[in-house]
Design a protein around this motif. Structure first.
Motif, PDB file in Angstrom:
ATOM      1  N   HIS A  81       0.895  -1.169   0.000  1.00 50.93           N
ATOM      2  CA  HIS A  81       0.000   0.000   0.000  1.00 50.93           C
ATOM      3  C   HIS A  81       0.928   1.212   0.000  1.00 50.93           C
ATOM      4  O   HIS A  81       0.777   2.101   0.829  1.00 50.93           O
ATOM      5  N   ARG A  88       2.218   7.726  10.109  1.00 49.16           N
ATOM      6  CA  ARG A  88       1.437   7.429  11.322  1.00 49.16           C
ATOM      7  C   ARG A  88       2.382   7.126  12.493  1.00 49.16           C
ATOM      8  O   ARG A  88       2.123   6.224  13.297  1.00 49.16           O
ATOM      9  N   TYR A 101      -4.486  -1.526  17.642  1.00 48.56           N
ATOM     10  CA  TYR A 101      -4.720  -1.089  16.261  1.00 48.56           C
ATOM     11  C   TYR A 101      -6.214  -0.938  16.014  1.00 48.56           C
ATOM     12  O   TYR A 101      -6.672   0.043  15.432  1.00 48.56           O
ATOM     13  N   ILE A 111      -6.392   3.873   9.421  1.00 48.66           N
ATOM     14  CA  ILE A 111      -6.496   4.021   7.967  1.00 48.66           C
ATOM     15  C   ILE A 111      -7.116   5.380   7.609  1.00 48.66           C
ATOM     16  O   ILE A 111      -6.659   6.062   6.693  1.00 48.66           O
ATOM     17  N   TYR A 151      -6.704   4.390  -0.012  1.00 48.52           N
ATOM     18  CA  TYR A 151      -6.650   5.539   0.897  1.00 48.52           C
ATOM     19  C   TYR A 151      -7.335   6.750   0.271  1.00 48.52           C
ATOM     20  O   TYR A 151      -7.203   7.864   0.771  1.00 48.52           O
ATOM     21  N   HIS A 184     -11.541  -0.900   1.464  1.00 49.40           N
ATOM     22  CA  HIS A 184     -10.476  -0.972   2.472  1.00 49.40           C
ATOM     23  C   HIS A 184     -10.991  -0.505   3.828  1.00 49.40           C
ATOM     24  O   HIS A 184     -10.726  -1.123   4.855  1.00 49.40           O
ATOM     25  N   PHE A 220     -10.802  -5.624   2.253  1.00 50.60           N
ATOM     26  CA  PHE A 220     -10.385  -5.891   3.632  1.00 50.60           C
ATOM     27  C   PHE A 220     -11.568  -6.546   4.323  1.00 50.60           C
ATOM     28  O   PHE A 220     -12.505  -5.885   4.751  1.00 50.60           O
ATOM     29  N   HIS A 248      -7.474  -9.455   1.638  1.00 47.59           N
ATOM     30  CA  HIS A 248      -6.957  -9.360   3.007  1.00 47.59           C
ATOM     31  C   HIS A 248      -7.844 -10.291   3.834  1.00 47.59           C
ATOM     32  O   HIS A 248      -8.976  -9.928   4.177  1.00 47.59           O
ATOM     33  N   GLN A 251      -6.865 -11.890   8.907  1.00 46.01           N
ATOM     34  CA  GLN A 251      -5.689 -11.290   9.565  1.00 46.01           C
ATOM     35  C   GLN A 251      -5.884 -11.202  11.081  1.00 46.01           C
ATOM     36  O   GLN A 251      -5.002 -11.584  11.845  1.00 46.01           O
ATOM     37  N   HIS A 271      -2.256 -12.383   4.439  1.00 49.08           N
ATOM     38  CA  HIS A 271      -2.181 -12.365   5.917  1.00 49.08           C
ATOM     39  C   HIS A 271      -2.412 -13.789   6.438  1.00 49.08           C
ATOM     40  O   HIS A 271      -1.491 -14.400   6.924  1.00 49.08           O
ATOM     41  N   ASP A 323       3.853  -5.609   2.487  1.00 49.01           N
ATOM     42  CA  ASP A 323       2.624  -4.942   2.961  1.00 49.01           C
ATOM     43  C   ASP A 323       2.917  -3.475   3.253  1.00 49.01           C
ATOM     44  O   ASP A 323       2.212  -2.858   4.068  1.00 49.01           O
ATOM     45  N   ASN A 325       2.924  -0.136   4.274  1.00 53.26           N
ATOM     46  CA  ASN A 325       1.802   0.771   4.536  1.00 53.26           C
ATOM     47  C   ASN A 325       2.130   1.590   5.790  1.00 53.26           C
ATOM     48  O   ASN A 325       2.987   1.196   6.577  1.00 53.26           O
ATOM     49  N   PRO A 326       1.456   2.725   5.962  1.00 53.63           N
ATOM     50  CA  PRO A 326       1.860   3.625   7.050  1.00 53.63           C
ATOM     51  C   PRO A 326       1.414   3.181   8.435  1.00 53.63           C
ATOM     52  O   PRO A 326       1.881   3.733   9.441  1.00 53.63           O
ATOM     53  N   GLY A 327       0.525   2.187   8.509  1.00 51.60           N
ATOM     54  CA  GLY A 327       0.002   1.798   9.812  1.00 51.60           C
ATOM     55  C   GLY A 327       0.672   0.573  10.380  1.00 51.60           C
ATOM     56  O   GLY A 327       1.417   0.632  11.361  1.00 51.60           O
ATOM     57  N   THR A 328       0.444  -0.569   9.730  1.00 54.81           N
ATOM     58  CA  THR A 328       0.851  -1.833  10.333  1.00 54.81           C
ATOM     59  C   THR A 328       2.182  -2.382   9.818  1.00 54.81           C
ATOM     60  O   THR A 328       2.687  -3.351  10.377  1.00 54.81           O
TER      61      THR A 328
END
Ligand code: DI6
Ligand code: FE
Length: 411
Positions: A81, A88, A101, A111, A151, A184, A220, A248, A251, A271, A323, A325-328
């Motif tokens: 992503h 984040r 989370y 997100i 996003y 998402h 997702f 996804h 997970q 996942h 994966d 991405n800015p979060g996980t």
């Protein structure tokens, strides 16, 4: 090993390194003192230097003596992503203090905070923010990169993300495959109307596809995402357009996502930490790849392992991706994802390399790469290592000495 029907000189010939061809069911497909030749962007010789016809060496337009090391296929990052604005880091700090989370997501962060930043960015700004992440991946060996939308969460912003993703491929000389992930998260304007949002997603998909922006469709499917019934509607729209799906899946909980992806002939279920035996069986029956994402597992400090032994027992191919991405999973090295897969999931380094090449290509529906074989795309990496296990052993470091895609040197 050599395409004998074509007497034209090779465009390039690399010698002096060992090859990990991965061109067999198991093993690295190692060739000591190998040679790799290419013509028109496609591999034309793969094998021992000793078996190379003398004329091939004499006539090649360029001969590169690598002086040691190993050549592998170009790496394939099949789940990212990486197009987004902002970061984040503050959420990371919150999580370290004990906030989960899921609770951050439920409070409108997670997100959705990236959605806000991404909507506020122009396409050029989004490209400028995302390009360094893609470049970091490429400079660590990635020559094929999947990038998801998700996003934007409205038509114009999803389009902006997919267009920025395409431009990354052009800027860096690598292949970018785009996946539409409209499903998402629920955008603020649809709160309380998630079925209405899925209607919108199913309306945007054919339009974005008509603009040539969609290679596959993802969702997702999760308690904090969308239900299996909603996911099914997105998949039915994809199927009507002839687009492959991936998911996804399972997970944070087991909603039967892997089996749902498999039912639609999905390229992959990703996942899969909570996937049940039924899910594994369905994946095996439908040729669905298990994409392991150890970066998210690591960052979220998860403990539930994917059903690795069942995947092995049922011959479900396992791929590995960042994966990013800015979060996980703010992870910008596929090699580090391979290393985490070894440490957390106990994959062997050989499984990890296979997971980041041939199996990852399969998770994108690409048959022309991920192995060193005559006729495959000339996407390959020369690494300064003395054994392929070093690709997983070193955490970080500058190991990719040369990166080629389509027979052109990128690094
Ligand atoms: N699962 C993930 O790992 C990412 N999306 C998803 O559905 C996380 C995306 C994010 O937190 O920004
Ligand atoms: Fe993801």
């Amino acid at each position: 090993m050599i395409a004998r029907d074509n007497p034209a000189p090779l465009d390039g010939l690399a010698i002096g390194a060992s090859l990990a061809t991965l061109d067999a069911i198991a093993g690295y497909g190692g060739v000591a003192d190998g040679a790799l030749g290419w013509r028109d962007g496609v591999l034309a010789y793969v094998g021992p230097r000793s078996a190379l016809p003398a004329s091939a060496m004499a006539e090649a337009r360029e001969v590169i003596d690598l002086g040691g090391g190993w050549i592998t296929p170009g790496l394939v990052d099949c789940h990212t992503h990486l197009v987004f604005a902002g970061d984040r880091a503050s959420e990371f700090e919150q999580r370290l203090k004990g906030t989960s989370y899921e609770s951050i997501a439920k409070a409108g962060g997670g997100i959705l905070s990236t959605v806000e930043a991404t909507r506020a960015a122009s396409e050029d700004e989004l490209l400028a923010a995302s390009l360094p992440r893609a470049r970091a991946l490429r400079d660590d060996g990635v020559t094929t990169l999947e990038i998801k939308s998700g996003y934007g969460l409205d038509l114009d912003n999803e389009r902006k993300m997919l267009r920025a993703a395409h431009r990354i491929g052009g800027e860096l000389g690598i292949t970018v495959r785009t996946t539409f992930l409209g499903a998402h998260a629920l955008p603020p304007e649809y709160v309380g109307r998630s079925d209405g949002y899925i209607d919108a997603v199913c309306d945007w998909l054919p339009r974005l596809h008509a603009e040539g922006l969609v290679d596959a469709v993802d969702a997702f499917c999760e308690g904090i995402g969308f239900t299996p019934a909603q996911t099914r509607r997105v998949f039915e729209t994809a199927r009507a357009l002839g687009l492959p799906v991936k998911l996804h899946a399972d997970q944070l909980s087991d909603l039967g996502g892997a089996a749902l992806a498999a039912e639609f002939g999905g390229l992959s279920a990703d996942h899969v930490e909570h996937t049940s035996s039924t899910g594994v069986r369905a994946m095996a029956d439908n040729g669905t790849v298990a994409v392991l994402l150890p970066g998210a597992f690591h960052v979220l400090r998860e403990t539930r392992l994917p059903p690795l032994d069942e995947f092995r027992a049922q011959d479900v191919p396992m791929a590995i991706a960042t994966d990013c991405n800015p979060g996980t999973s703010p992870l910008q090295s596929l090699r580090l994802a391979m290393s985490l897969a070894c440490t957390h999931f106990q994959l062997t380094p050989e499984e990890a390399l296979r997971g980041a090449t041939v199996n990852a290509a399969r998770a994108l529906g690409l048959q022309d790469r991920g192995v060193l074989r005559v006729g495959a795309r000339a996407d390959f990496v020369h690494w300064t290592i003395s054994h392929p296990a070093e690709l997983c052993y070193w955490l970080g470091g500058d190991l990719a000495a040369k990166v080629y895609a389509n027979g052109t040197r990128l690094l």
